[in-house]
Write a protein that holds these residues in place. Structure first.
Motif, PDB file in Angstrom:
ATOM      1  N   VAL A 150       0.838  -1.190   0.000  1.00 54.33           N
ATOM      2  CA  VAL A 150       0.000   0.000   0.000  1.00 54.33           C
ATOM      3  C   VAL A 150       0.876   1.244   0.000  1.00 54.33           C
ATOM      4  CG1 VAL A 150      -1.774   1.276   1.262  1.00 54.33           C
ATOM      5  CG2 VAL A 150      -1.798  -1.220   1.272  1.00 54.33           C
ATOM      6  N   LEU A 151       0.616   2.136  -0.944  1.00 53.01           N
ATOM      7  CA  LEU A 151       1.314   3.416  -0.992  1.00 53.01           C
ATOM      8  C   LEU A 151       0.487   4.428  -0.213  1.00 53.01           C
ATOM      9  CD1 LEU A 151       3.394   5.464  -1.992  1.00 53.01           C
ATOM     10  CD2 LEU A 151       2.096   5.624  -4.124  1.00 53.01           C
ATOM     11  N   ASP A 152       1.039   4.903   0.893  1.00 55.48           N
ATOM     12  CA  ASP A 152       0.391   5.941   1.687  1.00 55.48           C
ATOM     13  C   ASP A 152       1.483   6.805   2.310  1.00 55.48           C
ATOM     14  OD1 ASP A 152       1.357   4.461   3.851  1.00 55.48           O
ATOM     15  OD2 ASP A 152      -0.583   3.553   4.294  1.00 55.48           O
ATOM     16  N   VAL A 153       1.105   7.727   3.189  1.00 61.85           N
ATOM     17  CA  VAL A 153       2.091   8.637   3.761  1.00 61.85           C
ATOM     18  C   VAL A 153       3.122   7.909   4.616  1.00 61.85           C
ATOM     19  CG1 VAL A 153       0.611  10.670   3.655  1.00 61.85           C
ATOM     20  CG2 VAL A 153       0.555   9.221   5.680  1.00 61.85           C
ATOM     21  N   THR A 154       2.788   6.749   5.131  1.00 61.58           N
ATOM     22  CA  THR A 154       3.725   5.977   5.941  1.00 61.58           C
ATOM     23  C   THR A 154       4.767   5.272   5.081  1.00 61.58           C
ATOM     24  OG1 THR A 154       1.960   5.591   7.538  1.00 61.58           O
ATOM     25  CG2 THR A 154       3.887   4.178   7.703  1.00 61.58           C
ATOM     26  N   THR A 155       4.357   4.737   3.952  1.00 66.25           N
ATOM     27  CA  THR A 155       5.266   3.957   3.106  1.00 66.25           C
ATOM     28  C   THR A 155       5.963   4.787   2.028  1.00 66.25           C
ATOM     29  OG1 THR A 155       3.447   3.336   1.630  1.00 66.25           O
ATOM     30  CG2 THR A 155       3.956   1.839   3.472  1.00 66.25           C
ATOM     31  N   GLY A 183      -3.225   3.790  -1.095  1.00 63.94           N
ATOM     32  CA  GLY A 183      -4.017   3.976   0.113  1.00 63.94           C
ATOM     33  C   GLY A 183      -4.364   5.431   0.342  1.00 63.94           C
ATOM     34  N   ASP A 184      -3.486   6.307  -0.099  1.00 64.28           N
ATOM     35  CA  ASP A 184      -3.689   7.748   0.042  1.00 64.28           C
ATOM     36  C   ASP A 184      -3.245   8.400  -1.265  1.00 64.28           C
ATOM     37  OD1 ASP A 184      -3.764  10.422   0.668  1.00 64.28           O
ATOM     38  OD2 ASP A 184      -2.415  10.284   2.387  1.00 64.28           O
ATOM     39  N   ALA A 226      -2.659  11.317  -2.109  1.00 65.82           N
ATOM     40  CA  ALA A 226      -1.641  12.349  -1.939  1.00 65.82           C
ATOM     41  C   ALA A 226      -0.235  11.755  -1.890  1.00 65.82           C
ATOM     42  CB  ALA A 226      -1.917  13.154  -0.670  1.00 65.82           C
ATOM     43  N   ALA A 227      -0.116  10.487  -1.508  1.00 68.78           N
ATOM     44  CA  ALA A 227       1.192   9.845  -1.400  1.00 68.78           C
ATOM     45  C   ALA A 227       1.824   9.572  -2.758  1.00 68.78           C
ATOM     46  CB  ALA A 227       1.075   8.546  -0.606  1.00 68.78           C
ATOM     47  N   VAL A 228       1.032   9.614  -3.816  1.00 64.59           N
ATOM     48  CA  VAL A 228       1.578   9.416  -5.165  1.00 64.59           C
ATOM     49  C   VAL A 228       2.580  10.525  -5.493  1.00 64.59           C
ATOM     50  CG1 VAL A 228       0.957   9.280  -7.616  1.00 64.59           C
ATOM     51  CG2 VAL A 228      -0.465   8.153  -5.914  1.00 64.59           C
ATOM     52  N   ALA A 229       2.497  11.629  -4.776  1.00 63.62           N
ATOM     53  CA  ALA A 229       3.430  12.738  -4.985  1.00 63.62           C
ATOM     54  C   ALA A 229       4.876  12.321  -4.766  1.00 63.62           C
ATOM     55  CB  ALA A 229       3.075  13.901  -4.065  1.00 63.62           C
ATOM     56  N   VAL A 230       5.117  11.243  -4.025  1.00 64.37           N
ATOM     57  CA  VAL A 230       6.488  10.789  -3.802  1.00 64.37           C
ATOM     58  C   VAL A 230       7.148  10.420  -5.127  1.00 64.37           C
ATOM     59  CG1 VAL A 230       6.037   8.326  -3.396  1.00 64.37           C
ATOM     60  CG2 VAL A 230       7.978   9.418  -2.308  1.00 64.37           C
ATOM     61  N   LEU A 231       6.400   9.869  -6.061  1.00 61.74           N
ATOM     62  CA  LEU A 231       6.969   9.529  -7.366  1.00 61.74           C
ATOM     63  C   LEU A 231       7.289  10.791  -8.160  1.00 61.74           C
ATOM     64  CD1 LEU A 231       4.802   6.456  -8.331  1.00 61.74           C
ATOM     65  CD2 LEU A 231       7.142   6.475  -7.513  1.00 61.74           C
ATOM     66  N   ARG A 232       6.432  11.803  -8.035  1.00 63.65           N
ATOM     67  CA  ARG A 232       6.698  13.078  -8.699  1.00 63.65           C
ATOM     68  C   ARG A 232       7.985  13.697  -8.132  1.00 63.65           C
ATOM     69  NH1 ARG A 232       1.988  15.020  -8.344  1.00 63.65           N
ATOM     70  NH2 ARG A 232       2.184  15.927  -6.279  1.00 63.65           N
ATOM     71  N   GLU A 233       8.180  13.587  -6.810  1.00 65.30           N
ATOM     72  CA  GLU A 233       9.396  14.112  -6.180  1.00 65.30           C
ATOM     73  C   GLU A 233      10.641  13.392  -6.689  1.00 65.30           C
ATOM     74  OE1 GLU A 233       8.874  13.822  -1.967  1.00 65.30           O
ATOM     75  OE2 GLU A 233       7.017  14.973  -2.020  1.00 65.30           O
ATOM     76  N   VAL A 234      10.580  12.070  -6.787  1.00 74.52           N
ATOM     77  CA  VAL A 234      11.728  11.300  -7.302  1.00 74.52           C
ATOM     78  C   VAL A 234      12.014  11.708  -8.738  1.00 74.52           C
ATOM     79  CG1 VAL A 234      12.525   8.994  -7.959  1.00 74.52           C
ATOM     80  CG2 VAL A 234      11.428   9.343  -5.742  1.00 74.52           C
TER      81      VAL A 234
END
Length: 133
Positions: free
Chosen positions: A23-28, A57-58, A60-68
């Motif tokens: 699950v991709l969320d703010v924790t993972t 799962g969240d 908003a956490a998809v933003a981590v891929l945009r950051e990478v």
């Protein structure tokens, strides 16, 4: 309920394939970021990321891929591709190209370029300068 994400790096292809499950969320999200940057540090030319078994799962956490994607935009020749996305619209905001399957992602990337040169150098003053030129 805690979330979890797992990764498996397959180095048996032209470029690494990172399979993400869980699950991709703010924790993972920080763990996924760390894994992707580590893989890119070892193979900075290209990476394919299989998100077929990764649930969001969240959103908003998809933003981590945009950051990478943004962090590695200045890396010479770093190309990133997602594959096996069940719903492409979930991943469109990342900036990553999305392929229907992993074989398609590898086909888009093509074969790796061979950027290595070799020269025999004698152990003498000026050898380092000669290798750079």
């Amino acid at each position: 309920m805690s979330s979890e994400v797992r990764h498996l790096v397959d180095g048996g292809r032209a470029f690494p394939l990172v399979r993400l499950t869980g699950v991709l969320d703010v924790t993972t999200a920080p763990e996924i970021r760390s894994v992707l940057l580590d893989v890119l540090a070892g193979q900075p030319e290209a990476v394919v990321v299989d998100v077929g078994d990764l649930r969001i799962g969240d959103p908003a956490a998809v933003a981590v891929l945009r950051e990478v994607y943004r962090e590695t935009a200045d890396w010479p020749a770093a190309r990133l591709t997602l594959c096996n996305a069940a719903d492409v619209t979930e991943w469109q905001g990342t900036g990553w190209p999305v392929a229907a399957d992993c074989d398609g992602a590898f086909a888009q990337l093509g074969l790796p370029a061979d950027h290595r040169l070799s020269v025999d150098l004698e152990p003498q003053v000026g050898a380092a300068r000669r290798s750079r030129s």
